[in-house]
Design a protein around this motif. Sequence first.
Motif, mmCIF file in Angstrom:
data_model
loop_
_atom_site.group_PDB
_atom_site.id
_atom_site.type_symbol
_atom_site.label_atom_id
_atom_site.label_comp_id
_atom_site.label_asym_id
_atom_site.label_seq_id
_atom_site.Cartn_x
_atom_site.Cartn_y
_atom_site.Cartn_z
ATOM 1 N N ALA A 170 0.852 -1.196 0.000
ATOM 2 C CA ALA A 170 0.000 0.000 0.000
ATOM 3 C C ALA A 170 0.887 1.245 0.000
ATOM 4 C CB ALA A 170 -0.930 -0.012 1.211
ATOM 5 N N ASP A 207 -0.486 -0.971 -4.499
ATOM 6 C CA ASP A 207 -1.805 -0.335 -4.378
ATOM 7 C C ASP A 207 -1.578 1.173 -4.340
ATOM 8 O OD1 ASP A 207 -3.596 1.178 -2.715
ATOM 9 O OD2 ASP A 207 -3.694 -0.360 -1.180
ATOM 10 N N ILE A 225 -9.177 5.268 11.812
ATOM 11 C CA ILE A 225 -8.493 4.362 10.891
ATOM 12 C C ILE A 225 -9.189 2.999 10.789
ATOM 13 C CG2 ILE A 225 -6.215 5.438 10.716
ATOM 14 C CD1 ILE A 225 -5.201 3.873 12.997
ATOM 15 N N HIS A 245 -13.423 -6.797 -2.725
ATOM 16 C CA HIS A 245 -12.351 -6.267 -1.886
ATOM 17 C C HIS A 245 -12.902 -5.827 -0.537
ATOM 18 C CE1 HIS A 245 -9.647 -3.230 -0.268
ATOM 19 N NE2 HIS A 245 -8.700 -3.695 -1.069
ATOM 20 N N SER A 291 -6.811 -0.346 10.332
ATOM 21 C CA SER A 291 -5.354 -0.275 10.385
ATOM 22 C C SER A 291 -4.831 -0.562 11.782
ATOM 23 C CB SER A 291 -4.893 1.120 9.979
ATOM 24 O OG SER A 291 -5.017 1.284 8.598
ATOM 25 N N GLN A 292 -3.565 -0.979 11.819
ATOM 26 C CA GLN A 292 -2.872 -1.259 13.095
ATOM 27 C C GLN A 292 -3.682 -2.266 13.920
ATOM 28 O OE1 GLN A 292 0.027 -0.997 13.831
ATOM 29 N NE2 GLN A 292 0.346 -0.826 15.993
ATOM 30 N N GLY A 306 -5.330 -4.309 3.793
ATOM 31 C CA GLY A 306 -4.129 -4.254 4.642
ATOM 32 C C GLY A 306 -4.560 -4.097 6.088
ATOM 33 N N GLY A 307 -3.737 -3.411 6.864
ATOM 34 C CA GLY A 307 -4.147 -3.092 8.225
ATOM 35 C C GLY A 307 -3.441 -3.858 9.323
ATOM 36 N N LEU A 308 -2.453 -4.679 8.962
ATOM 37 C CA LEU A 308 -1.783 -5.473 9.986
ATOM 38 C C LEU A 308 -0.873 -4.607 10.852
ATOM 39 C CD1 LEU A 308 -2.867 -8.225 9.691
ATOM 40 C CD2 LEU A 308 -2.329 -7.474 7.399
ATOM 41 N N GLU A 325 -2.970 -6.225 1.100
ATOM 42 C CA GLU A 325 -2.372 -4.913 0.821
ATOM 43 C C GLU A 325 -1.674 -4.321 2.039
ATOM 44 O OE1 GLU A 325 -5.779 -3.551 -2.416
ATOM 45 O OE2 GLU A 325 -6.000 -2.995 -0.308
ATOM 46 N N PRO A 326 -0.625 -4.966 2.538
ATOM 47 C CA PRO A 326 0.059 -4.401 3.698
ATOM 48 C C PRO A 326 0.869 -3.168 3.323
ATOM 49 C CG PRO A 326 1.257 -6.302 2.874
ATOM 50 C CD PRO A 326 0.016 -6.192 2.035
ATOM 51 N N GLY A 327 0.733 -2.115 4.069
ATOM 52 C CA GLY A 327 1.564 -0.927 3.871
ATOM 53 C C GLY A 327 2.478 -0.790 5.068
ATOM 54 N N ARG A 328 1.839 -0.462 6.204
ATOM 55 C CA ARG A 328 2.578 -0.249 7.447
ATOM 56 C C ARG A 328 3.446 -1.455 7.823
ATOM 57 N NH1 ARG A 328 -0.096 2.777 11.408
ATOM 58 N NH2 ARG A 328 -1.939 2.189 10.223
ATOM 59 N N ARG A 354 1.037 11.590 13.495
ATOM 60 C CA ARG A 354 0.232 10.467 13.988
ATOM 61 C C ARG A 354 -0.084 10.565 15.479
ATOM 62 N NH1 ARG A 354 1.275 5.852 14.083
ATOM 63 N NH2 ARG A 354 -0.743 5.036 13.398
ATOM 64 N N TYR A 403 -3.926 10.547 15.992
ATOM 65 C CA TYR A 403 -4.508 9.272 16.438
ATOM 66 C C TYR A 403 -4.155 8.922 17.873
ATOM 67 C CZ TYR A 403 -4.166 8.624 11.328
ATOM 68 O OH TYR A 403 -4.215 8.771 9.971
#
Length: 463
Positions: free
Chosen positions: A94, A115, A198, A235, A240-241, A277-279, A320-323, A360, A364
Amino acid sequence: MSRSAHPAGPRHADVLTEGHYSAPAADLNVLDEKVWSRTVTRDADGALTVGGIAVARLAEEFGTPAYFLDESDFRARCRAWADAFGPDADVFYAGKAFLSRAVVRWLKEEGLNLDVCSGGELTTALDAGLPAERIAFHGNNKTVAEIERAVEAGVGRIVLDSFQEIVRVAHIAQRHGVRQRVQIRVTVGVEAHTHEFIATAHEDQKFGIALADGQAAEAVRRALSLDGLELIGVHSHIGSQIFDMAGFEVSARRVVQLLAEVRDEHGVELPEIDLGGGLGIAYTSEDDPREPHEIAKALSDIVTRECEAAKLRTPRISVEPGRAIVGPTAFTLYEVGTIKPLEGLRTYVSVDGGMSDNIRTALYDAEYSVALVSRTSDAEPMLVRVVGKHCESGDIVVKDAFLPADLAPGDLIAVPATGAYCRSMASNYNHALRPPVVAVRDGEARVIVRRETEEDLLRLDVG
Ligand code: LLP
């Protein structure tokens, strides 16, 4: 992410029972490998090194504040995700977490897809030579111009986010004489256990098309009826997180149920599902992220089981992992400026950056760790709040942490796990100059995104 109040050393004793921080680590000089990128270590002089280079040298050459990205760690994480999911699944990095042309080239070399969620990210990817078919295009309000560009480039998939967009993309694709591969983003009704802003799969928010009231089934009906579209799947992205796999399992189950309904109604088995994503990653020692192979196994087991129960062919899974890829691979290096002890409260440590390079914490309530990295120290721990140089009292980088009490102006401190959503969400607030991203690998450091200059600011200000 519960954090316990804890009694600690003699300083600031009166607040130590009410803060939301952990006890100081037994030895503040020890770097918890959970939160630092893989090549980070301390050298014989006690200075932190990354990719074999000491931070003092990095600060001298590149200045502070700056993000240092551990390239071999980034590549290793790409490979770990690709290996965990194997050849029958696709991993899309991502790009919103952090994107630059160098990153795109690394992804390409390590076999990942990408992505993107804006024309700018798309341009970056194409300019760096990523084949368009390896790109997924997201967003709840893609402009007509962006859709045109994505279709013309031949992106591998566009993720449709609304009824209007189904028609819009179909129309544009037809005008270009192509059938655009698309997925439909559905909201599965999962409340992910994360910060409200998020979490994205509960129903009262702007993304996707709801499963619950039959809207998603209707969206599939429409997409299947339009010549310009090739519907390849569904999809879901739940937030996230996230550490708990339960939300992903519910999401996977509901998405597979939709595929079964589609098969029953249309006689079509959609070949793909994307679970988003979101892991979560470790920002502090208290976070316990899952490894990619555990995540891959949990997701593929649930999809396989649900498909067997529904007598469906198991679809190809994408994630779709980004973080989880870039987050742990970078730290932000700051120089300590003013130190202000507030008797009975805590010590405010000001650094030469702040909310302009890491929004952040303010946005957040995110938690970060921090360490003194230009040297070691045997001084007792002091409770600190690391703050920036902006004109705003919410300009906090690390809310509660411990640093050695002999901390002094000119020391270098670093905040780990800032690879994701820090540079990509950086701003020019107070006309701050956005810091550079420096890739470090095998004893070499090179700028991949340069520091902004005052000339850059003035160039945009056209008078
Ligand atoms: N796929 C989709 C459709 C997404 O919307 C996102 C994130 C991702 C994948 C990647 O999620 P990740 O694996 O990086 O958690 N700025 C916030 C996060 C917002 C993420 C938005 N979408 C933060 O700093 O935590």
